[in-house]
Scaffold this motif. Structure first.
Motif, PDB file in Angstrom:
ATOM      1  N   GLU A  42      -2.370 -28.033 -27.743  1.00 36.32           N
ATOM      2  CA  GLU A  42      -1.333 -28.209 -26.714  1.00 36.32           C
ATOM      3  C   GLU A  42      -0.271 -29.162 -27.254  1.00 36.32           C
ATOM      4  N   ASP A  43       0.672 -28.612 -28.009  1.00 35.53           N
ATOM      5  CA  ASP A  43       1.684 -29.467 -28.633  1.00 35.53           C
ATOM      6  C   ASP A  43       3.055 -29.315 -27.988  1.00 35.53           C
ATOM      7  N   GLY A  44       3.078 -28.677 -26.800  1.00 32.96           N
ATOM      8  CA  GLY A  44       4.346 -28.546 -26.076  1.00 32.96           C
ATOM      9  C   GLY A  44       4.760 -29.879 -25.476  1.00 32.96           C
ATOM     10  N   THR A  45       6.045 -29.983 -25.164  1.00 30.86           N
ATOM     11  CA  THR A  45       6.531 -31.231 -24.562  1.00 30.86           C
ATOM     12  C   THR A  45       6.662 -31.103 -23.046  1.00 30.86           C
ATOM     13  N   THR A  46       6.389 -29.892 -22.524  1.00 31.32           N
ATOM     14  CA  THR A  46       6.440 -29.692 -21.065  1.00 31.32           C
ATOM     15  C   THR A  46       5.160 -28.983 -20.623  1.00 31.32           C
ATOM     16  N   PHE A  47       4.865 -29.092 -19.319  1.00 26.41           N
ATOM     17  CA  PHE A  47       3.707 -28.399 -18.760  1.00 26.41           C
ATOM     18  C   PHE A  47       3.860 -26.884 -18.953  1.00 26.41           C
ATOM     19  N   GLU A  48       5.092 -26.393 -18.789  1.00 27.36           N
ATOM     20  CA  GLU A  48       5.343 -24.948 -18.913  1.00 27.36           C
ATOM     21  C   GLU A  48       5.018 -24.451 -20.313  1.00 27.36           C
ATOM     22  N   GLU A  49       5.485 -25.193 -21.336  1.00 26.90           N
ATOM     23  CA  GLU A  49       5.236 -24.773 -22.727  1.00 26.90           C
ATOM     24  C   GLU A  49       3.742 -24.715 -23.024  1.00 26.90           C
ATOM     25  N   GLY A  72      -0.970 -32.368 -14.754  1.00 25.03           N
ATOM     26  CA  GLY A  72      -1.101 -33.768 -15.101  1.00 25.03           C
ATOM     27  C   GLY A  72      -0.520 -34.651 -14.032  1.00 25.03           C
ATOM     28  N   LEU A  73      -0.585 -35.923 -14.312  1.00 22.88           N
ATOM     29  CA  LEU A  73      -0.139 -36.948 -13.382  1.00 22.88           C
ATOM     30  C   LEU A  73       1.121 -37.604 -13.923  1.00 22.88           C
ATOM     31  N   GLU A  74       2.156 -37.644 -13.112  1.00 21.98           N
ATOM     32  CA  GLU A  74       3.389 -38.358 -13.470  1.00 21.98           C
ATOM     33  C   GLU A  74       3.502 -39.600 -12.598  1.00 21.98           C
ATOM     34  N   ILE A  75       3.561 -40.769 -13.233  1.00 21.93           N
ATOM     35  CA  ILE A  75       3.710 -42.027 -12.497  1.00 21.93           C
ATOM     36  C   ILE A  75       5.126 -42.539 -12.755  1.00 21.93           C
ATOM     37  N   ASP A  76       5.931 -42.602 -11.703  1.00 22.64           N
ATOM     38  CA  ASP A  76       7.348 -42.947 -11.870  1.00 22.64           C
ATOM     39  C   ASP A  76       7.545 -44.307 -12.542  1.00 22.64           C
ATOM     40  N   TYR A  77       6.750 -45.285 -12.135  1.00 24.81           N
ATOM     41  CA  TYR A  77       6.901 -46.645 -12.683  1.00 24.81           C
ATOM     42  C   TYR A  77       6.623 -46.676 -14.191  1.00 24.81           C
ATOM     43  N   LEU A  78       5.808 -45.747 -14.671  1.00 27.36           N
ATOM     44  CA  LEU A  78       5.461 -45.680 -16.105  1.00 27.36           C
ATOM     45  C   LEU A  78       6.280 -44.602 -16.820  1.00 27.36           C
ATOM     46  N   ASP A  79       7.529 -44.379 -16.339  1.00 32.04           N
ATOM     47  CA  ASP A  79       8.406 -43.354 -16.939  1.00 32.04           C
ATOM     48  C   ASP A  79       7.742 -41.983 -16.993  1.00 32.04           C
ATOM     49  N   LYS A  80       7.050 -41.633 -15.908  1.00 34.14           N
ATOM     50  CA  LYS A  80       6.381 -40.339 -15.737  1.00 34.14           C
ATOM     51  C   LYS A  80       5.176 -40.148 -16.662  1.00 34.14           C
ATOM     52  N   ALA A  81       4.724 -41.242 -17.301  1.00 31.40           N
ATOM     53  CA  ALA A  81       3.464 -41.152 -18.054  1.00 31.40           C
ATOM     54  C   ALA A  81       2.315 -41.110 -17.035  1.00 31.40           C
ATOM     55  N   PRO A  82       1.129 -40.602 -17.417  1.00 27.30           N
ATOM     56  CA  PRO A  82       0.791 -39.975 -18.696  1.00 27.30           C
ATOM     57  C   PRO A  82       1.320 -38.550 -18.875  1.00 27.30           C
ATOM     58  N   GLY A  83       1.806 -37.912 -17.796  1.00 28.71           N
ATOM     59  CA  GLY A  83       2.484 -36.614 -17.916  1.00 28.71           C
ATOM     60  C   GLY A  83       1.672 -35.566 -18.660  1.00 28.71           C
ATOM     61  N   VAL A  84       2.316 -34.900 -19.649  1.00 28.56           N
ATOM     62  CA  VAL A  84       1.614 -33.811 -20.367  1.00 28.56           C
ATOM     63  C   VAL A  84       0.425 -34.340 -21.167  1.00 28.56           C
ATOM     64  N   TYR A  85       0.367 -35.663 -21.320  1.00 29.57           N
ATOM     65  CA  TYR A  85      -0.755 -36.252 -22.077  1.00 29.57           C
ATOM     66  C   TYR A  85      -1.868 -36.751 -21.159  1.00 29.57           C
ATOM     67  N   SER A  86      -1.875 -36.304 -19.885  1.00 25.34           N
ATOM     68  CA  SER A  86      -2.827 -36.842 -18.905  1.00 25.34           C
ATOM     69  C   SER A  86      -4.280 -36.766 -19.385  1.00 25.34           C
ATOM     70  N   ALA A  87      -4.693 -35.599 -19.892  1.00 26.19           N
ATOM     71  CA  ALA A  87      -6.088 -35.448 -20.338  1.00 26.19           C
ATOM     72  C   ALA A  87      -6.360 -36.270 -21.591  1.00 26.19           C
ATOM     73  N   ARG A  88      -5.328 -36.422 -22.411  1.00 29.27           N
ATOM     74  CA  ARG A  88      -5.517 -37.118 -23.694  1.00 29.27           C
ATOM     75  C   ARG A  88      -5.145 -38.596 -23.632  1.00 29.27           C
ATOM     76  N   PHE A  89      -4.738 -39.063 -22.470  1.00 31.07           N
ATOM     77  CA  PHE A  89      -4.341 -40.473 -22.299  1.00 31.07           C
ATOM     78  C   PHE A  89      -5.505 -41.378 -22.713  1.00 31.07           C
ATOM     79  N   LEU A  90      -5.270 -42.269 -23.679  1.00 26.46           N
ATOM     80  CA  LEU A  90      -6.285 -43.176 -24.241  1.00 26.46           C
ATOM     81  C   LEU A  90      -7.385 -42.425 -24.992  1.00 26.46           C
ATOM     82  N   GLY A  91      -7.172 -41.130 -25.268  1.00 24.47           N
ATOM     83  CA  GLY A  91      -8.187 -40.336 -25.974  1.00 24.47           C
ATOM     84  C   GLY A  91      -8.950 -39.447 -25.013  1.00 24.47           C
ATOM     85  N   GLU A  92      -9.200 -38.198 -25.432  1.00 25.60           N
ATOM     86  CA  GLU A  92      -9.855 -37.222 -24.539  1.00 25.60           C
ATOM     87  C   GLU A  92     -11.260 -37.637 -24.134  1.00 25.60           C
ATOM     88  N   ASP A  93     -11.940 -38.402 -24.987  1.00 24.25           N
ATOM     89  CA  ASP A  93     -13.328 -38.766 -24.680  1.00 24.25           C
ATOM     90  C   ASP A  93     -13.440 -40.057 -23.871  1.00 24.25           C
TER      91      ASP A  93
END
Length: 198
Positions: A42-49, A72-93
């Motif tokens: 999953e190397d897209g920069t958007t959920f759609e990709e 994924g989860l977009e948190i406005d205060y964190l500039d919409k992070a973790p966003g497309v990286y929600s599952a991989r945030f801090l590592g998938e495991d």
């Protein structure tokens, strides 16, 4: 009956999807049930990709209509992070309680009105004949001060849904399907599929 593959190994998602598509003449199975063991990068920069990439690659491997989602989860205060990286945030495991802890630390002292967030879901469908469909939806809420609830998965325990006065993980499956980002995006996809499958 049409078999549709859903590009996931998550049994919770398969249950959710079969519940929503229950009145259609389709049987939704996971990649594993279909005997497909591919890890789509999953190397897209958007959920759609990301959703479309997964759907197309699994469809090409299976020769069957394939649905895939990226959410994924977009948190406005964190500039919409973790966003497309929600599952991989801090590592998938990394266990979700550890992910929650880091989010709580980053948002310490942030007032309620600035804790706005949303779950985003994008669902893609890829047909063997080249047709493609996309649906998208969100559910708005806030990042809570603590984790609560045993239902759901992922970030559900820290996501507060103001209209319900509860955390997402405190909702029943029926309540969650009615308001969730994936539930809403799936119902949109269901309408699109009904037009294409006749």
């Amino acid at each position: 009956m049409e078999t549709i593959i859903f590009a996931t190994k998550n049994k919770g998602k398969i249950r959710e999807i079969n519940a929503i598509l229950a009145d259609m003449e389709v049987n939704v199975v996971s990649m594993e049930d279909a005997g497909i063991h591919i890890d789509v990068v999953e190397d897209g920069t958007t959920f759609e990709e990301n959703a479309m990439k997964k759907a197309v690659e699994i469809m090409e491997a299976s020769g069957k209509i394939t649905l895939a989602d990226d959410s994924g989860l977009e948190i406005d205060y964190l500039d919409k992070a973790p966003g497309v990286y929600s599952a991989r945030f801090l590592g998938e495991d990394t266990p979700y309680p550890e992910k929650f802890k880091v989010i709580f630390e980053k948002m310490e002292g942030v007032p309620e009105e600035k804790r706005t967030a949303r779950f985003v879901s994008c669902i893609a469908a890829a047909f063997p004949d080249g047709r493609k469909l996309l649906s998208y939806d969100t559910v708005e809420g806030r990042i809570a001060q603590e984790a609560k609830g045993e239902n759901g998965f992922g970030y559900d325990p820290i996501f507060y849904v103001p209209e319900k006065g509860k955390h997402m993980a405190e909702l029943s499956a029926e309540e969650k399907n009615a308001i969730s980002h994936r539930g809403k995006a799936l119902r949109k996809m269901k309408d699109l599929l009904k037009k294409e499958l006749h």
